[in-house]
Design an enzyme around this catalytic site. Structure first.
Site, PDB file in Angstrom:
ATOM      1  N   ASN A 154       9.890   1.341   5.970  1.00 20.63           N
ATOM      2  CA  ASN A 154       9.293   1.353   7.314  1.00 20.63           C
ATOM      3  C   ASN A 154       8.908  -0.072   7.703  1.00 20.63           C
ATOM      4  OD1 ASN A 154       6.438   0.816   6.463  1.00 20.63           O
ATOM      5  ND2 ASN A 154       6.788   2.723   5.343  1.00 20.63           N
ATOM      6  N   ASP A 187       6.922   8.594   2.712  1.00 18.84           N
ATOM      7  CA  ASP A 187       6.530   9.958   2.347  1.00 18.84           C
ATOM      8  C   ASP A 187       7.503  10.597   1.365  1.00 18.84           C
ATOM      9  OD1 ASP A 187       4.235  10.016   3.880  1.00 18.84           O
ATOM     10  OD2 ASP A 187       5.329  10.538   5.703  1.00 18.84           O
ATOM     11  N   ASP A 219       1.195  11.094  -3.818  1.00 21.15           N
ATOM     12  CA  ASP A 219       0.185  10.570  -2.896  1.00 21.15           C
ATOM     13  C   ASP A 219      -0.726   9.637  -3.704  1.00 21.15           C
ATOM     14  OD1 ASP A 219      -2.272  10.313  -1.307  1.00 21.15           O
ATOM     15  OD2 ASP A 219      -1.196  11.657   0.038  1.00 21.15           O
ATOM     16  N   PHE A 247      -6.303   5.060   5.115  1.00 20.29           N
ATOM     17  CA  PHE A 247      -5.983   4.818   6.524  1.00 20.29           C
ATOM     18  C   PHE A 247      -5.300   6.053   7.091  1.00 20.29           C
ATOM     19  CE2 PHE A 247      -7.010   0.535   5.670  1.00 20.29           C
ATOM     20  CZ  PHE A 247      -7.142  -0.115   6.894  1.00 20.29           C
ATOM     21  N   LYS A 301      -7.831  14.388   0.961  1.00 22.11           N
ATOM     22  CA  LYS A 301      -7.485  13.353  -0.018  1.00 22.11           C
ATOM     23  C   LYS A 301      -8.699  12.917  -0.832  1.00 22.11           C
ATOM     24  CE  LYS A 301      -3.458  11.679   2.475  1.00 22.11           C
ATOM     25  NZ  LYS A 301      -2.341  10.782   2.243  1.00 22.11           N
TER      26      LYS A 301
HETATM   27  O1  C5P Z   1      -0.867  11.260   4.618  1.00 23.90           O
HETATM   28  P1  C5P Z   1      -0.813   9.928   5.281  1.00 23.90           P
HETATM   29  O2  C5P Z   1       0.414   9.144   4.944  1.00 23.90           O
HETATM   30  O3  C5P Z   1      -1.046   9.962   6.745  1.00 23.90           O
HETATM   31  O4  C5P Z   1      -2.070   9.174   4.665  1.00 23.90           O
HETATM   32  C1  C5P Z   1      -2.318   7.832   4.922  1.00 23.90           C
HETATM   33  C2  C5P Z   1      -3.205   7.259   3.847  1.00 23.90           C
HETATM   34  O5  C5P Z   1      -2.798   7.718   2.562  1.00 23.90           O
HETATM   35  C3  C5P Z   1      -3.096   5.762   3.782  1.00 23.90           C
HETATM   36  O6  C5P Z   1      -4.308   5.275   3.289  1.00 23.90           O
HETATM   37  C4  C5P Z   1      -1.964   5.541   2.798  1.00 23.90           C
HETATM   38  O7  C5P Z   1      -2.030   4.264   2.184  1.00 23.90           O
HETATM   39  C5  C5P Z   1      -2.218   6.664   1.805  1.00 23.90           C
HETATM   40  N1  C5P Z   1      -1.000   7.201   1.173  1.00 23.90           N
HETATM   41  C6  C5P Z   1      -0.804   7.014  -0.165  1.00 23.90           C
HETATM   42  N2  C5P Z   1       0.304   7.566  -0.782  1.00 23.90           N
HETATM   43  C7  C5P Z   1       1.191   8.262  -0.070  1.00 23.90           C
HETATM   44  C8  C5P Z   1       0.994   8.465   1.306  1.00 23.90           C
HETATM   45  C9  C5P Z   1      -0.113   7.914   1.909  1.00 23.90           C
HETATM   46  O8  C5P Z   1      -1.621   6.354  -0.824  1.00 23.90           O
HETATM   47  N3  C5P Z   1       2.253   8.779  -0.677  1.00 23.90           N
END
Ligand code: C5P
Length: 398
Positions: A210, A279, A306, A323, A341
Site C-alpha cells: 500500500n 490485511d 494482527d 491507529f 484489539k
Molecule cells: O484493523 P485495522 O487494520 O483497521 O487496524 C489498524 C491498527 O491495527 C493499526 O494500528 C495497525 O498498525 C494495526 N494492525 C496491525 N496488524 C495488522 C493490521 C492492523 O498491527 N495485521
C-alpha cells in the site's frame, strides 16, 4: 535518564576570561550524555587553547569559516543543522551585539544564523558593560527572539569590580541547558513503534502493498525520542530517511513485523502501531515468476496476523496504541477496534479526506481511550506527533 542524553550540542566559546570555564561546561554536558562539538571565535583562542577543547570534546574544534579542511569534514551549515542546541558560553558583549544584528563574519555567527536549533547564551562581561543600556537592550532583543539567557552571576570579577556580569557556573549552565529539553516527559521509557507499509510477496518479483509513507510513525519516533524515550522503530519498506538516534529494524512482510514487534515489545513500556499492515498475504508464494495465463487470474489470499492485537495479548502491562483509518463513522468504528484489539488508546483519522492522512504531510486525528476522546485538529505530522506524545505521556503513562 538526563534530558540532555543523546542531545547534540554546539558549545560556542567567545573571547573573555570566563572561556577557561567552558572546558568544564564540555565535561558536564558530556556527563549528562550529550554529544558536544566546540566552535570558538578567534578571540576565544586567546583565552583557552583549541587543543584543550578538542581533547575534552573528542572532536576537532571548529573556528574558521574559511577553513576548507573543516568545511570538507562537517561544513558550517551541516553543523548548524546537526545541533539540537547552540549554547554560547561565555558570550561576550561584542558577540551578543553581533547576534542581535545577525552578523555572520565568524563561523559562530554564521552557525547562529543558520541553525534551526534552540539557542542559549551565558553572558560574561564586566559589570559596567553588562549594565550599559546597549547591552541590556541587546539581551532584551535576544530574549524576544526566543534565545534563552543563562545568568549572569553576581560577584567579584576578574578586573576586581563587584556586580553582575560573571558567567554562570558550569553546573548551572548545564542544568539550564537541560531544562530546555524538559519535555523529558518520557524519560527512561522504552517505546516500540511500527511504521510504513508491509510488502507481501506473490512471487520473486511481485508483491501486494500500500501507499503508506511511514511519515506518521517516524514523526512519532522522533517526538518520543525528544521526550526522552528510548525508541525502537520496526519499519516496512519506505523511501524516507530513518529517524535518527532510534534503533531501526527494517522488515518486509507482516510476519517479519510481527516477529520483530514481539521480540522488542517484551521489555517496552509503550507500543504504538502506526504501520499500515497488509490485511492479506498470498496463501503460497511462488518460487518462480508467475507466468501470464489467459485473460483472468485468481490469487488465493489468507489473513495476515494482527500485530497490534498479538502484542497486546502477549504483554498485559504494556500500554498499546493503535491507529484506525476510517471513511465514515470514525469514532464508532475506532471505539469498536479499541475494544476488539485490547488497546489502551486508538488514534483515528478520516481517510476519505485527501489532504490529510495517508501519504500527506498533514493529519487530523481523534485520540480515543477507554474514558475519553480528544480531537487534534489539522496540523503537520511533525507537530501532531509531538502533541500526541505529550498527551500520551501526561495522561497514560504512570
Ligand atoms: O484493523 P485495522 O487494520 O483497521 O487496524 C489498524 C491498527 O491495527 C493499526 O494500528 C495497525 O498498525 C494495526 N494492525 C496491525 N496488524 C495488522 C493490521 C492492523 O498491527 N495485521
Amino acid at each position: 535518564m538526563s534530558s540532555l542524553s543523546n542531545k547534540r550540542i554546539i558549545l560556542g566559546v567567545t573571547g573573555g576570561i570566563a572561556a577557561y570555564k567552558s572546558a568544564e561546561v564540555v565535561r558536564r554536558l558530556q556527563d549528562q550524555g550529550a554529544d558536544v562539538r566546540v566552535v570558538m571565535t578567534p578571540a576565544a583562542s586567546e583565552f583557552i587553547r583549541p587543543l584543550t577543547m578538542q581533547a575534552l570534546s573528542g572532536h576537532p574544534v571548529h573556528s574558521d569559516l574559511l577553513d576548507s579542511e573543516a568545511e570538507a569534514g562537517m561544513g558550517h551549515i551541516e553543523l548548524a543543522r546537526w545541533a539540537d542546541l547552540l549554547l554560547i558560553a561565555p558570550a561576550s558583549a561584542d558577540f551578543i551585539a553581533n547576534m542581535v544584528h545577525g552578523k555572520a563574519d565568524s563561523l559562530l555567527g554564521a552557525i547562529h544564523l543558520a541553525t534551526p536549533a534552540k539557542v542559549a547564551v551565558a553572558p560574561a562581561m564586566n559589570q559596567a558593560m553588562w549594565s550599559h543600556p546597549a547591552s541590556l537592550a541587546n539581551i532584551d532583543a535576544l530574549e524576544q527572539r526566543g534565545v534563552t539567557i543563562i545568568g549572569p552571576d553576581q560577584g567579584i570579577q576578574a578586573c576586581g569590580d563587584i556586580g553582575p556580569g560573571r558567567m554562570e557556573q558550569p553546573d548551572s549552565i548545564v542544568s539550564s541547558a537541560g531544562s530546555l529539553f524538559q519535555n523529558g516527559l518520557l524519560s527512561g521509557k522504552k517505546i516500540v513503534i511500527t511504521a510504513g507499509p508491509t510488502r507481501e510477496a506473490l512471487d520473486p518479483v511481485r508483491y501486494i502493498s500500500n501507499h503508506s509513507s511511514g511519515k506518521m510513525g517516524f514523526a512519532l519516533a522522533t517526538a518520543a525520542r525528544d521526550a526522552g524515550a528510548v525508541v525502537t522503530v520496526v519499519s516496512g519498506p519506505v523511501s524516507i530517511a530513518a529517524p535518527e538516534r532510534c534503533t531501526f529494524i527494517s522488515v518486509v512482510s507482516a510476519q517479519d513485523m510481527l516477529d520483530a514487534s514481539l521480540a522488542t515489545a517484551a521489555d517496552a513500556d509503550i507500543f504504538i502501531a502506526a504501520a499500515a499492515v497488509a490485511d492479506y498475504r498470498a496463501t503460497t508464494v511462488a518460487d518462480q515468476k508467475i507466468k501470464k495465463q489467459g485473460d483472468n487470474m485468481t490469487i488465493s489470499l489468507e489473513k495476515n496476523p494482527d500485530i497490534v492485537s498479538a502484542v497486546a495479548l502477549a504483554n498485559p502491562g504494556l500500554f498499546v496504541v493503535g491507529f484506525a483509518a476510517e471513511t465514515q463513522d470514525v469514532e464508532t468504528y475506532a471505539r469498536d477496534k479499541l475494544q476488539r484489539k485490547n488497546l489502551g488508546a486508538i488514534i483515528a483519522n478520516d481517510v476519505s479526506l485527501t489532504d490529510i492522512g495517508f501519504n500527506a504531510d498533514d493529519n487530523e486525528v481523534i485520540w480515543i481511550d477507554r474514558s475519553s476522546s480528544v480531537i487534534f485538529s489539522k496540523r503537520s505530522k511533525t507537530q501532531l506527533a509531538r502533541d500526541i506524545i505529550e498527551h500520551l505521556a501526561k495522561n497514560q503513562v504512570s
